[in-house]
Design an enzyme around this catalytic site. Structure first.
Site, PDB file in Angstrom:
ATOM      1  N   VAL A  23      22.359  49.210  67.935  1.00 59.81           N
ATOM      2  CA  VAL A  23      21.433  50.325  68.141  1.00 59.81           C
ATOM      3  C   VAL A  23      21.816  51.484  67.227  1.00 59.81           C
ATOM      4  CG1 VAL A  23      20.845  49.669  70.507  1.00 59.81           C
ATOM      5  CG2 VAL A  23      22.716  51.291  70.116  1.00 59.81           C
ATOM      6  N   GLU A  25      22.971  54.606  65.157  1.00 57.48           N
ATOM      7  CA  GLU A  25      24.381  54.948  64.870  1.00 57.48           C
ATOM      8  C   GLU A  25      24.769  56.292  65.510  1.00 57.48           C
ATOM      9  OE1 GLU A  25      26.628  53.131  63.980  1.00 57.48           O
ATOM     10  OE2 GLU A  25      27.814  53.755  62.264  1.00 57.48           O
ATOM     11  N   LYS A  30      25.476  54.616  71.975  1.00 55.39           N
ATOM     12  CA  LYS A  30      26.203  53.345  72.155  1.00 55.39           C
ATOM     13  C   LYS A  30      26.956  53.355  73.495  1.00 55.39           C
ATOM     14  CE  LYS A  30      26.585  52.429  67.155  1.00 55.39           C
ATOM     15  NZ  LYS A  30      25.778  51.238  66.937  1.00 55.39           N
ATOM     16  N   SER A  52      28.651  50.699  61.392  1.00 59.45           N
ATOM     17  CA  SER A  52      29.179  50.790  60.027  1.00 59.45           C
ATOM     18  C   SER A  52      30.217  51.900  59.908  1.00 59.45           C
ATOM     19  CB  SER A  52      28.059  51.084  59.033  1.00 59.45           C
ATOM     20  OG  SER A  52      27.007  50.176  59.151  1.00 59.45           O
ATOM     21  N   ASN A 123      31.498  48.660  52.280  1.00 59.49           N
ATOM     22  CA  ASN A 123      30.906  49.975  52.040  1.00 59.49           C
ATOM     23  C   ASN A 123      31.840  50.917  51.290  1.00 59.49           C
ATOM     24  OD1 ASN A 123      28.237  49.812  52.921  1.00 59.49           O
ATOM     25  ND2 ASN A 123      28.887  49.870  55.063  1.00 59.49           N
TER      26      ASN A 123
HETATM   27  N1  LIG Z   1      21.157  49.872  58.004  1.00 56.69           N
HETATM   28  C1  LIG Z   1      22.236  49.235  57.531  1.00 56.69           C
HETATM   29  O1  LIG Z   1      22.398  49.046  56.324  1.00 56.69           O
HETATM   30  C2  LIG Z   1      23.280  48.681  58.454  1.00 56.69           C
HETATM   31  C3  LIG Z   1      24.087  47.631  58.017  1.00 56.69           C
HETATM   32  C4  LIG Z   1      25.069  47.136  58.855  1.00 56.69           C
HETATM   33  C5  LIG Z   1      25.252  47.726  60.103  1.00 56.69           C
HETATM   34  N2  LIG Z   1      24.449  48.739  60.509  1.00 56.69           N
HETATM   35  C6  LIG Z   1      24.677  49.318  61.839  1.00 56.69           C
HETATM   36  O2  LIG Z   1      23.689  48.789  62.710  1.00 56.69           O
HETATM   37  C7  LIG Z   1      23.353  49.777  63.703  1.00 56.69           C
HETATM   38  C8  LIG Z   1      21.876  50.092  63.617  1.00 56.69           C
HETATM   39  O3  LIG Z   1      21.609  50.640  62.336  1.00 56.69           O
HETATM   40  P1  LIG Z   1      20.124  50.724  61.755  1.00 56.69           P
HETATM   41  O4  LIG Z   1      20.232  51.181  60.354  1.00 56.69           O
HETATM   42  O5  LIG Z   1      19.374  49.485  62.109  1.00 56.69           O
HETATM   43  O6  LIG Z   1      19.611  51.937  62.643  1.00 56.69           O
HETATM   44  P2  LIG Z   1      18.126  52.390  62.960  1.00 56.69           P
HETATM   45  O7  LIG Z   1      18.245  53.793  63.387  1.00 56.69           O
HETATM   46  O8  LIG Z   1      17.233  52.058  61.839  1.00 56.69           O
HETATM   47  O9  LIG Z   1      17.674  51.435  64.168  1.00 56.69           O
HETATM   48  C9  LIG Z   1      18.416  51.292  65.311  1.00 56.69           C
HETATM   49  C10 LIG Z   1      17.632  50.578  66.405  1.00 56.69           C
HETATM   50  O10 LIG Z   1      18.145  51.210  67.565  1.00 56.69           O
HETATM   51  C11 LIG Z   1      17.053  51.513  68.408  1.00 56.69           C
HETATM   52  N3  LIG Z   1      17.413  52.701  69.168  1.00 56.69           N
HETATM   53  C12 LIG Z   1      17.300  53.983  68.807  1.00 56.69           C
HETATM   54  N4  LIG Z   1      17.711  54.790  69.809  1.00 56.69           N
HETATM   55  C13 LIG Z   1      18.074  53.959  70.813  1.00 56.69           C
HETATM   56  C14 LIG Z   1      18.564  54.171  72.125  1.00 56.69           C
HETATM   57  N5  LIG Z   1      18.747  55.400  72.613  1.00 56.69           N
HETATM   58  N6  LIG Z   1      18.836  53.090  72.866  1.00 56.69           N
HETATM   59  C15 LIG Z   1      18.638  51.848  72.374  1.00 56.69           C
HETATM   60  N7  LIG Z   1      18.157  51.593  71.151  1.00 56.69           N
HETATM   61  C16 LIG Z   1      17.888  52.636  70.398  1.00 56.69           C
HETATM   62  C17 LIG Z   1      15.859  51.759  67.510  1.00 56.69           C
HETATM   63  O11 LIG Z   1      14.680  51.490  68.222  1.00 56.69           O
HETATM   64  C18 LIG Z   1      16.110  50.764  66.392  1.00 56.69           C
HETATM   65  O12 LIG Z   1      15.496  49.531  66.689  1.00 56.69           O
HETATM   66  C19 LIG Z   1      24.224  50.997  63.418  1.00 56.69           C
HETATM   67  O13 LIG Z   1      25.373  50.927  64.198  1.00 56.69           O
HETATM   68  C20 LIG Z   1      24.558  50.825  61.929  1.00 56.69           C
HETATM   69  O14 LIG Z   1      25.760  51.454  61.565  1.00 56.69           O
HETATM   70  C21 LIG Z   1      23.455  49.221  59.725  1.00 56.69           C
END
Ligand SMILES: NC(=O)c1ccc[n+]([C@@H]2O[C@H](COP(=O)([O-])OP(=O)(O)OC[C@H]3O[C@@H](n4cnc5c(N)ncnc54)[C@H](O)[C@@H]3O)[C@@H](O)[C@H]2O)c1
Length: 223
Positions: A23, A25, A30, A52, A123
């Site tokens: 979810v 970041e 979390k 991340s 990263n």
């Molecule tokens: N974008 C990247 O390149 C990448 C790569 C690897 C890991 N990550 C990690 O993955 C996780 C998500 O990153 P992202 O870029 O997809 O983020 P994002 O903000 O684009 O999406 C996150 C998801 O979380 C949901 N969300 C938002 N608020 C919420 C809440 N209160 N409760 C439950 N769900 C909620 C949203 O609906 C969305 O589907 C983070 O921890 C990030 O560090 C991201």
């Protein structure tokens, strides 16, 4: 494998061996999710975070089961990329880490062990590199399309940096930069001003329909 579609489905996770969270970041978001999951999941269920930048130890501290908590950082595009950076928190038990590692291998992924530190291995290199590409756009050296073409042609990468950044999302890139700059003081890791302007203009990347490239017909979800 259960996949969460919203809060009403949380009860479906009662019988899982491993829950991987991905979810937004934010530590409070979390913690809120894991405190709910802790009440719904069996005691043996292992929790993993795809974070991340946030400390695994800190997320685990609000999970109700810090010994059964591990970092599992998948890389974008996750359906194609094999690497998973796996990091134990300070309280993670050896059994938990070994069990999560085995799941990772069973999924056909390639785990590597890293410390609980923002950016892990990948990263550490990618953030300064991608920021360099953003600064080339800022300086008008080349268009995003030509930067992608140059990198893919010369370096054999499947995606150019601007395409990857559009997939990562500018909002996430800003968080990545802040975390990496915070621990390294590396000027190349600092968030380029263009990223902040793009966030203000809702040019987040693929998820909002436009970033460095245009995705008008292929939004991932409304943003
Ligand atoms: N974008 C990247 O390149 C990448 C790569 C690897 C890991 N990550 C990690 O993955 C996780 C998500 O990153 P992202 O870029 O997809 O983020 P994002 O903000 O684009 O999406 C996150 C998801 O979380 C949901 N969300 C938002 N608020 C919420 C809440 N209160 N409760 C439950 N769900 C909620 C949203 O609906 C969305 O589907 C983070 O921890 C990030 O560090 C991201």
């Amino acid at each position: 494998m259960a996949q969460w579609q919203g809060t009403t489905d949380l009860a479906d996770f009662s019988d899982c061996d491993l829950v991987i969270e991905a979810v937004f970041e934010s530590l409070p978001v979390k913690h809120d999710l894991f405190s709910k999951l802790d009440k719904l999941c069996a005691p043996h269920t292992i929790f993993a975070s795809n974070t991340s930048t946030i400390s695994i130890t800190e997320i685990a501290g609000g999970s109700g089961r810090p010994d059964r908590f591990v970092g599992m950082h998948f890389c974008l595009p996750a359906q194609l990329m094999k690497l998973v950076e796996m990091s134990p928190g300070m309280a993670t038990s050896d059994e938990t880490f070994a069990a999560a590692w085995a799941v990772c291998e069973a999924l056909g992924q390639k785990p590597v062990k890293t410390q609980d530190t923002p950016g892990f291995v990948l990263n550490y290199f990618l953030i300064p590199f991608n920021n360099d590409a953003i600064r080339l756009v800022e300086q008008g050296v080349a268009t995003p399309a030509d930067i992608d073409l140059a990198i893919k042609t010369a370096m054999g990468y499947a995606m150019g940096p601007m395409e990857l950044l559009d997939l990562v999302g500018m909002d996430t890139q800003k968080l990545l930069c802040e975390a990496m700059y915070g621990i390294t003081n590396e000027p190349r890791a600092a968030c380029p001003p263009l990223v902040k302007r793009m966030i203000a203009a809702n040019r987040l990347g693929k998820k909002s329909g436009r970033g460095f490239h245009d995705y008008a017909d292929s939004k991932m979800y409304g943003a």
